[in-house]
Write a protein that holds these residues in place. Structure first.
Motif, mmCIF file in Angstrom:
data_model
loop_
_atom_site.group_PDB
_atom_site.id
_atom_site.type_symbol
_atom_site.label_atom_id
_atom_site.label_comp_id
_atom_site.label_asym_id
_atom_site.label_seq_id
_atom_site.Cartn_x
_atom_site.Cartn_y
_atom_site.Cartn_z
ATOM 1 N N ALA A 125 0.840 -1.196 0.000
ATOM 2 C CA ALA A 125 0.000 0.000 0.000
ATOM 3 C C ALA A 125 0.880 1.253 0.000
ATOM 4 O O ALA A 125 1.985 1.251 0.553
ATOM 5 C CB ALA A 125 -0.904 -0.001 1.231
ATOM 6 N N GLU A 141 1.574 -1.477 -10.615
ATOM 7 C CA GLU A 141 1.266 -0.244 -9.891
ATOM 8 C C GLU A 141 0.051 0.459 -10.495
ATOM 9 O O GLU A 141 -0.833 0.911 -9.766
ATOM 10 C CB GLU A 141 2.480 0.699 -9.898
ATOM 11 C CG GLU A 141 3.562 0.301 -8.947
ATOM 12 C CD GLU A 141 4.649 1.349 -8.792
ATOM 13 O OE1 GLU A 141 5.427 1.226 -7.847
ATOM 14 O OE2 GLU A 141 4.714 2.306 -9.599
ATOM 15 N N LEU A 148 -1.001 -0.128 -5.828
ATOM 16 C CA LEU A 148 0.066 -0.526 -4.908
ATOM 17 C C LEU A 148 1.385 0.053 -5.403
ATOM 18 O O LEU A 148 1.497 0.462 -6.561
ATOM 19 C CB LEU A 148 0.162 -2.055 -4.827
ATOM 20 C CG LEU A 148 -1.082 -2.768 -4.295
ATOM 21 C CD1 LEU A 148 -0.925 -4.282 -4.443
ATOM 22 C CD2 LEU A 148 -1.331 -2.399 -2.836
#
Length: 165
Positions: free
Chosen positions: A9, A110, A115
Motif C-alpha cells: 500500500a 502499480e 500498490l
C-alpha cells in the motif's frame, strides 16, 4: 536467490523502512479474495503481453496465482496480501532487456492496483531508484556467477536451469 519487488500500500511504501513494516503485518495462509482474483484476472493478459515468449502460468489455485518466464526466471506471484515480482540473480538477468521487462511489469502492477513496488535492495520505490538498483543487481549477479563457477554443485544447478548462449 532472487531480487524481489514487493507491492505494498502507498502508506506502507512511504514509511522509513516499508519492507520491515510490511513483514510485521500478519500474513496467514488464506484464500485469495474475490477482489484479488478480479485484479489478477484484469492484470494477467497485460502481464502475458509484457513478459517475453516462453511465459506461462505455473499455478492457479484458491491461494495464489503465478506467472513465470522460463528463460529469465522472472516470476510474478499473487497470494493473499503478498504480491511480488522476483528475478533470480543470474548474470544474464542483469541485461537492460530483462531489467526493462521488470520495470514494465512493475509499472503495470502499480497502475492496475494502486500498490507501490518496493524493492529489497533500496527498500524504497523501485521505479524511483531503478538505475541504482540495476547496478547493485549486476554486482550481486556477478558475485553469484563467481560462486557458481567455483562451486561444483552451484555451477551444476545453474547449468541445469540456465544455458549460456
Amino acid at each position: 536467490m532472487s531480487f524481489v519487488v514487493h507491492f505494498v500500500a502507498a502508506a506502507t511504501a512511504a514509511l522509513p523502512d516499508p519492507l520491515e513494516a510490511d513483514q510485521d503485518a500478519p500474513h496467514p495462509p488464506a484464500e485469495l479474495t474475490s477482489e484479488e482474483i478480479a485484479t489478477w484476472d484484469r492484470l494477467h493478459a497485460q502481464l502475458v503481453e509484457l513478459l517475453p515468449a516462453g511465459s506461462h502460468d505455473i499455478t492457479q489455485n484458491h491461494f495464489s496465482r503465478q506467472l513465470v518466464h522460463d528463460r529469465s526466471g522472472l516470476l510474478v506471484s499473487w497470494t493473499h496480501g503478498d504480491y511480488e515480482a522476483s528475478l533470480p540473480f543470474w548474470s544474464v538477468n542483469a541485461s537492460p532487456e530483462t531489467f526493462g521487462v521488470l520495470v514494465r511489469v512493475t509499472e503495470a502492477i502499480e497502475s492496475a492496483t494502486g500498490l507501490v513496488g518496493v524493492d529489497e535492495i533500496s527498500h524504497a520505490r523501485f521505479l524511483d531508484h531503478r538505475e541504482d538498483v540495476k547496478a547493485s543487481f549486476e554486482a550481486i549477479a556477478d558475485g553469484f556467477e563467481e560462486a557458481m563457477d567455483s562451486q561444483t554443485v552451484l555451477g551444476w544447478l545453474r547449468n541445469l536451469f540456465h544455458k549460456r548462449h
